[in-house]
Design an enzyme around this catalytic site. Sequence first.
Site, short mmCIF file in Angstrom:
data_model
loop_
_atom_site.label_atom_id
_atom_site.label_comp_id
_atom_site.label_asym_id
_atom_site.label_seq_id
_atom_site.Cartn_x
_atom_site.Cartn_y
_atom_site.Cartn_z
N ASN A 1 -3.34 15.91 31.31
CA ASN A 1 -2.77 17.09 31.98
C ASN A 1 -3.91 18.08 32.21
OD1 ASN A 1 -1.36 19.34 32.78
ND2 ASN A 1 -0.32 19.65 30.82
N LYS B 1 -3.86 20.77 33.81
CA LYS B 1 -3.38 22.16 33.90
C LYS B 1 -4.05 22.88 35.08
CE LYS B 1 -2.34 22.02 29.02
NZ LYS B 1 -2.14 22.73 27.77
N HIS C 1 6.99 21.24 30.83
CA HIS C 1 5.89 21.57 29.92
C HIS C 1 6.17 22.94 29.30
CE1 HIS C 1 1.96 22.60 28.38
NE2 HIS C 1 1.70 21.31 28.38
N GLU D 1 4.38 25.40 28.74
CA GLU D 1 3.80 26.54 29.47
C GLU D 1 4.71 26.94 30.62
OE1 GLU D 1 -0.03 24.73 29.98
OE2 GLU D 1 -0.36 24.93 27.83
N GLU E 1 5.48 17.79 22.31
CA GLU E 1 4.34 18.69 22.21
C GLU E 1 4.72 19.92 21.39
OE1 GLU E 1 1.40 17.82 25.62
OE2 GLU E 1 2.76 19.38 26.28
N GLY F 1 -3.50 23.58 22.69
CA GLY F 1 -4.67 24.38 23.00
C GLY F 1 -5.16 25.24 21.85
N SER G 1 -3.57 19.36 21.14
CA SER G 1 -4.89 19.23 20.53
C SER G 1 -5.20 17.78 20.11
CB SER G 1 -5.05 20.19 19.34
OG SER G 1 -4.91 21.53 19.78
P1 PGA Z 1 -4.05 20.36 24.61
O1 PGA Z 1 -2.81 20.39 25.63
O2 PGA Z 1 -4.43 18.91 24.43
O3 PGA Z 1 -5.14 21.16 25.29
O4 PGA Z 1 -3.58 20.99 23.34
C1 PGA Z 1 -1.83 19.40 25.64
C2 PGA Z 1 -0.78 19.73 26.68
O5 PGA Z 1 -0.36 20.89 26.74
O6 PGA Z 1 -0.36 18.86 27.47
#
Ligand code: PGA
Length: 250
Positions: A9, A11, A96, A98, A168, A174, A213
Amino acid sequence: MRKKIVAGNWKMNTNVKEGVELAKALAGRMSEVPSDVKLIIAPPFTHLTSVADIIKGSGIALSAQNCADQSKGAYTGEVSAAMLASVPVEFCILGHSERRQYYEETNEKLVKKIALALSENINPILCVGENLEERESGKLFDVIGAEIRDVLFTLSPEQMAKVIVAYEPIWAIGTGKTATSDQAEEIHAFIRKTLSEKFGALADEISILYGGSCKPANAKELFAMKDIDGGLIGGAALKADDFIAISQSY
Ligand code: PGA
């Protein structure tokens, strides 16, 4: 046998040129990716057609990060599932955290999005997960259970068979904090059990990815768990070395 999947992803990162370079780097290294692992990349909308050309024939599948909850018309700024299908895009990340957090993506909207994606033969990657407060107060099972039931229980078994679920934990995205493999497995098993309430044995065929992460240093331990079928990777998907290393972590 469930599919092993490593999905990146991206983003809101990279410009088109950088995205194309990253896609080229990955396509050029597919011989390093185990043949039973499916690699998916989800660049921003602006990159999709250029990246589609680069990865054609490489074995890498293309995903979008979102789609509209309407099929077409006067919805300025939105991108429909039909538009994505015309790229062509095979997968679409939906729900997601976010988007749930910053763009009012509700389970209600996701019901519409998932139906539209499926009607265009796009495989949805539905994200679910709890925030820290929900985990600490013990509400996590209610939250994740509702995210699964409210959205996925609207599907027929034929539709469900096309869906990938991504767990997630929001507190791990993140932040550098990863769920331990036991914490992640507990939720993956819970998701599978919840799916089995409606879909029976089909639940055993659904790939459930871990995200938050995930990196080369922890992927092996996570992917070794019984109900963890792969990863949805954010930050580490922006580096070809890391993304390829994660695909080798089964
Ligand atoms: P990250 O994000 O690996 O940077 O923690 C994962 C995601 O949100 O898909």
